[in-house]
Design a protein around this motif. Structure first.
Motif, PDB file in Angstrom:
ATOM      1  N   PHE A  95     -44.497   9.308  67.048  1.00 14.33           N
ATOM      2  CA  PHE A  95     -44.085  10.204  68.128  1.00 14.33           C
ATOM      3  C   PHE A  95     -45.277  10.565  69.013  1.00 14.33           C
ATOM      4  O   PHE A  95     -45.213  10.467  70.237  1.00 14.33           O
ATOM      5  N   VAL A  96     -46.383  10.965  68.391  1.00  9.79           N
ATOM      6  CA  VAL A  96     -47.582  11.324  69.171  1.00  9.79           C
ATOM      7  C   VAL A  96     -48.077  10.112  69.947  1.00  9.79           C
ATOM      8  O   VAL A  96     -48.430  10.220  71.124  1.00  9.79           O
ATOM      9  N   ARG A  97     -48.077   8.950  69.328  1.00 13.90           N
ATOM     10  CA  ARG A  97     -48.520   7.719  69.989  1.00 13.90           C
ATOM     11  C   ARG A  97     -47.665   7.404  71.215  1.00 13.90           C
ATOM     12  O   ARG A  97     -48.177   7.020  72.269  1.00 13.90           O
ATOM     13  N   ASP A 103     -53.981   7.594  68.397  1.00 12.85           N
ATOM     14  CA  ASP A 103     -53.736   7.355  66.977  1.00 12.85           C
ATOM     15  C   ASP A 103     -54.353   8.486  66.164  1.00 12.85           C
ATOM     16  O   ASP A 103     -55.338   9.093  66.595  1.00 12.85           O
ATOM     17  N   PRO A 104     -53.809   8.741  64.979  1.00 11.88           N
ATOM     18  CA  PRO A 104     -54.405   9.789  64.137  1.00 11.88           C
ATOM     19  C   PRO A 104     -55.805   9.388  63.701  1.00 11.88           C
ATOM     20  O   PRO A 104     -56.132   8.202  63.629  1.00 11.88           O
ATOM     21  N   SER A 105     -56.629  10.394  63.412  1.00 18.11           N
ATOM     22  CA  SER A 105     -57.961  10.130  62.878  1.00 18.11           C
ATOM     23  C   SER A 105     -57.854   9.517  61.491  1.00 18.11           C
ATOM     24  O   SER A 105     -58.663   8.664  61.122  1.00 18.11           O
ATOM     25  N   GLU A 106     -56.845   9.953  60.712  1.00 16.02           N
ATOM     26  CA  GLU A 106     -56.607   9.349  59.403  1.00 16.02           C
ATOM     27  C   GLU A 106     -55.232   9.739  58.871  1.00 16.02           C
ATOM     28  O   GLU A 106     -54.691  10.783  59.219  1.00 16.02           O
ATOM     29  N   ILE A 107     -54.680   8.849  58.062  1.00 19.54           N
ATOM     30  CA  ILE A 107     -53.517   9.143  57.214  1.00 19.54           C
ATOM     31  C   ILE A 107     -53.930   8.661  55.839  1.00 19.54           C
ATOM     32  O   ILE A 107     -54.268   7.499  55.665  1.00 19.54           O
ATOM     33  N   ARG A 108     -53.947   9.584  54.862  1.00 21.25           N
ATOM     34  CA  ARG A 108     -54.407   9.200  53.528  1.00 21.25           C
ATOM     35  C   ARG A 108     -53.621   9.940  52.459  1.00 21.25           C
ATOM     36  O   ARG A 108     -53.067  11.010  52.729  1.00 21.25           O
ATOM     37  N   PRO A 109     -53.577   9.387  51.249  1.00 20.19           N
ATOM     38  CA  PRO A 109     -52.918  10.092  50.149  1.00 20.19           C
ATOM     39  C   PRO A 109     -53.667  11.383  49.827  1.00 20.19           C
ATOM     40  O   PRO A 109     -54.894  11.425  49.899  1.00 20.19           O
ATOM     41  N   ALA A 110     -52.916  12.422  49.486  1.00 18.69           N
ATOM     42  CA  ALA A 110     -53.496  13.706  49.087  1.00 18.69           C
ATOM     43  C   ALA A 110     -52.636  14.258  47.957  1.00 18.69           C
ATOM     44  O   ALA A 110     -51.694  15.014  48.194  1.00 18.69           O
ATOM     45  N   GLY A 111     -52.907  13.843  46.750  1.00 11.41           N
ATOM     46  CA  GLY A 111     -52.073  14.244  45.615  1.00 11.41           C
ATOM     47  C   GLY A 111     -50.736  13.528  45.676  1.00 11.41           C
ATOM     48  O   GLY A 111     -50.682  12.314  45.803  1.00 11.41           O
ATOM     49  N   LEU A 128     -51.942  19.495  70.408  1.00 15.81           N
ATOM     50  CA  LEU A 128     -51.544  20.904  70.538  1.00 15.81           C
ATOM     51  C   LEU A 128     -50.759  21.144  71.818  1.00 15.81           C
ATOM     52  O   LEU A 128     -49.772  21.877  71.817  1.00 15.81           O
ATOM     53  N   ASN A 129     -51.171  20.529  72.913  1.00 19.61           N
ATOM     54  CA  ASN A 129     -50.405  20.662  74.165  1.00 19.61           C
ATOM     55  C   ASN A 129     -49.029  20.025  74.038  1.00 19.61           C
ATOM     56  O   ASN A 129     -48.047  20.546  74.567  1.00 19.61           O
ATOM     57  N   LEU A 130     -48.934  18.922  73.318  1.00 27.49           N
ATOM     58  CA  LEU A 130     -47.647  18.272  73.100  1.00 27.49           C
ATOM     59  C   LEU A 130     -46.712  19.169  72.291  1.00 27.49           C
ATOM     60  O   LEU A 130     -45.543  19.338  72.637  1.00 27.49           O
ATOM     61  N   LEU A 131     -47.226  19.769  71.220  1.00 32.00           N
ATOM     62  CA  LEU A 131     -46.387  20.582  70.341  1.00 32.00           C
ATOM     63  C   LEU A 131     -46.062  21.957  70.925  1.00 32.00           C
ATOM     64  O   LEU A 131     -44.970  22.476  70.705  1.00 32.00           O
ATOM     65  N   TYR A 132     -46.997  22.563  71.646  1.00 35.19           N
ATOM     66  CA  TYR A 132     -46.794  23.944  72.110  1.00 35.19           C
ATOM     67  C   TYR A 132     -46.656  24.086  73.621  1.00 35.19           C
ATOM     68  O   TYR A 132     -46.312  25.155  74.097  1.00 35.19           O
ATOM     69  N   GLY A 133     -46.877  23.026  74.383  1.00 33.61           N
ATOM     70  CA  GLY A 133     -46.862  23.114  75.849  1.00 33.61           C
ATOM     71  C   GLY A 133     -45.547  23.593  76.431  1.00 33.61           C
ATOM     72  O   GLY A 133     -45.525  24.431  77.331  1.00 33.61           O
ATOM     73  N   LYS A 134     -44.425  23.106  75.926  1.00 36.96           N
ATOM     74  CA  LYS A 134     -43.107  23.487  76.451  1.00 36.96           C
ATOM     75  C   LYS A 134     -42.317  24.321  75.447  1.00 36.96           C
ATOM     76  O   LYS A 134     -41.105  24.462  75.574  1.00 36.96           O
ATOM     77  N   ALA A 135     -43.008  24.871  74.468  1.00 35.06           N
ATOM     78  CA  ALA A 135     -42.322  25.602  73.396  1.00 35.06           C
ATOM     79  C   ALA A 135     -41.770  26.934  73.890  1.00 35.06           C
ATOM     80  O   ALA A 135     -42.395  27.611  74.701  1.00 35.06           O
ATOM     81  N   THR A 136     -40.599  27.265  73.406  1.00 38.69           N
ATOM     82  CA  THR A 136     -39.995  28.567  73.698  1.00 38.69           C
ATOM     83  C   THR A 136     -39.919  29.440  72.450  1.00 38.69           C
ATOM     84  O   THR A 136     -39.630  30.624  72.544  1.00 38.69           O
ATOM     85  N   CYS A 137     -40.146  28.844  71.277  1.00 40.13           N
ATOM     86  CA  CYS A 137     -40.226  29.615  70.037  1.00 40.13           C
ATOM     87  C   CYS A 137     -41.239  28.928  69.141  1.00 40.13           C
ATOM     88  O   CYS A 137     -41.442  27.720  69.233  1.00 40.13           O
ATOM     89  N   TRP A 138     -41.892  29.726  68.295  1.00 50.52           N
ATOM     90  CA  TRP A 138     -42.953  29.207  67.441  1.00 50.52           C
ATOM     91  C   TRP A 138     -43.266  30.200  66.341  1.00 50.52           C
ATOM     92  O   TRP A 138     -42.855  31.355  66.396  1.00 50.52           O
ATOM     93  N   LEU A 139     -44.002  29.742  65.368  1.00 46.53           N
ATOM     94  CA  LEU A 139     -44.530  30.609  64.318  1.00 46.53           C
ATOM     95  C   LEU A 139     -45.783  31.257  64.892  1.00 46.53           C
ATOM     96  O   LEU A 139     -46.716  30.568  65.298  1.00 46.53           O
ATOM     97  N   GLU A 140     -45.797  32.571  64.938  1.00 42.37           N
ATOM     98  CA  GLU A 140     -46.834  33.308  65.661  1.00 42.37           C
ATOM     99  C   GLU A 140     -48.251  32.957  65.217  1.00 42.37           C
ATOM    100  O   GLU A 140     -49.127  32.745  66.049  1.00 42.37           O
ATOM    101  N   ARG A 141     -48.497  32.858  63.919  1.00 38.31           N
ATOM    102  CA  ARG A 141     -49.864  32.589  63.469  1.00 38.31           C
ATOM    103  C   ARG A 141     -50.323  31.175  63.828  1.00 38.31           C
ATOM    104  O   ARG A 141     -51.493  30.954  64.116  1.00 38.31           O
ATOM    105  N   LYS A 142     -49.393  30.211  63.834  1.00 36.15           N
ATOM    106  CA  LYS A 142     -49.779  28.851  64.223  1.00 36.15           C
ATOM    107  C   LYS A 142     -50.027  28.779  65.729  1.00 36.15           C
ATOM    108  O   LYS A 142     -50.953  28.122  66.185  1.00 36.15           O
TER     109      LYS A 142
END
Length: 161
Positions: A95-97, A103-111, A128-142
């Protein structure tokens, strides 16, 4: 569910009984279920094949549930990290691509999960602009963390790590 009554220690001369009541948060569990949110979502959620215009909202929810943004000493800057199944991490990366051609900096196993990370300055800003640029609702701390990172990154326009 454990029994409501249990015996006191055997050293007492006469048997005594005590009772206890345990409440389980069933109301807290049924509310999200009405909206399709079930336990262990990190391991069960799949990439959504919905309209492209709504995918940023979907993946923002994934990020807010299983992701983090933090200032990392290793890369001397901000890092975005999201955890989930390999198919979910690949879906987010695709989606981001498609949207911002990175491309992501890395995708790796973590547990028992996989972790996707972006840490290059221009990539973090773009995601961050992609995820929050047109957002109308969000988790406040994120949202607050995203704004803090974007403010910091505003000074570092051409940098690419």
């Amino acid at each position: 569910m454990p029994p409501l009554h249990s015996a006191c220690p055997a050293e007492l001369a006469e048997p005594r009984w005590r009772s206890s009541v345990r409440r389980y948060a069933s109301a807290a569990n049924t509310g999200p279920r009405r909206h399709g949110v079930y336990p262990r979502k990190t391991f069960t959620v799949k990439p959504w094949e919905g309209p492209e215009a709504l995918l940023a909202h979907y993946y923002r929810g994934v990020f807010e549930g299983d992701g983090s943004i933090f200032k990392a000493a290793k890369h001397r800057g901000w890092t975005i990290a999201v955890a989930g199944t390999l198919s979910m991490m690949e879906g987010l990366a695709d989606f981001v691509r498609r949207q911002v051609v990175i491309d992501p900096s890395e995708i790796r196993p973590a547990g028992r999960v996989f972790q996707l990370k972006y840490w290059r300055v221009t990539d973090v800003r773009a995601v961050l602009n992609l995820l929050y640029g047109k957002a109308t609702c969000w988790l406040e701390r994120k949202k607050a963390a995203a704004e803090e990172a974007l403010e910091y990154l505003a000074d570092r326009r051409g940098c690419r790590r």
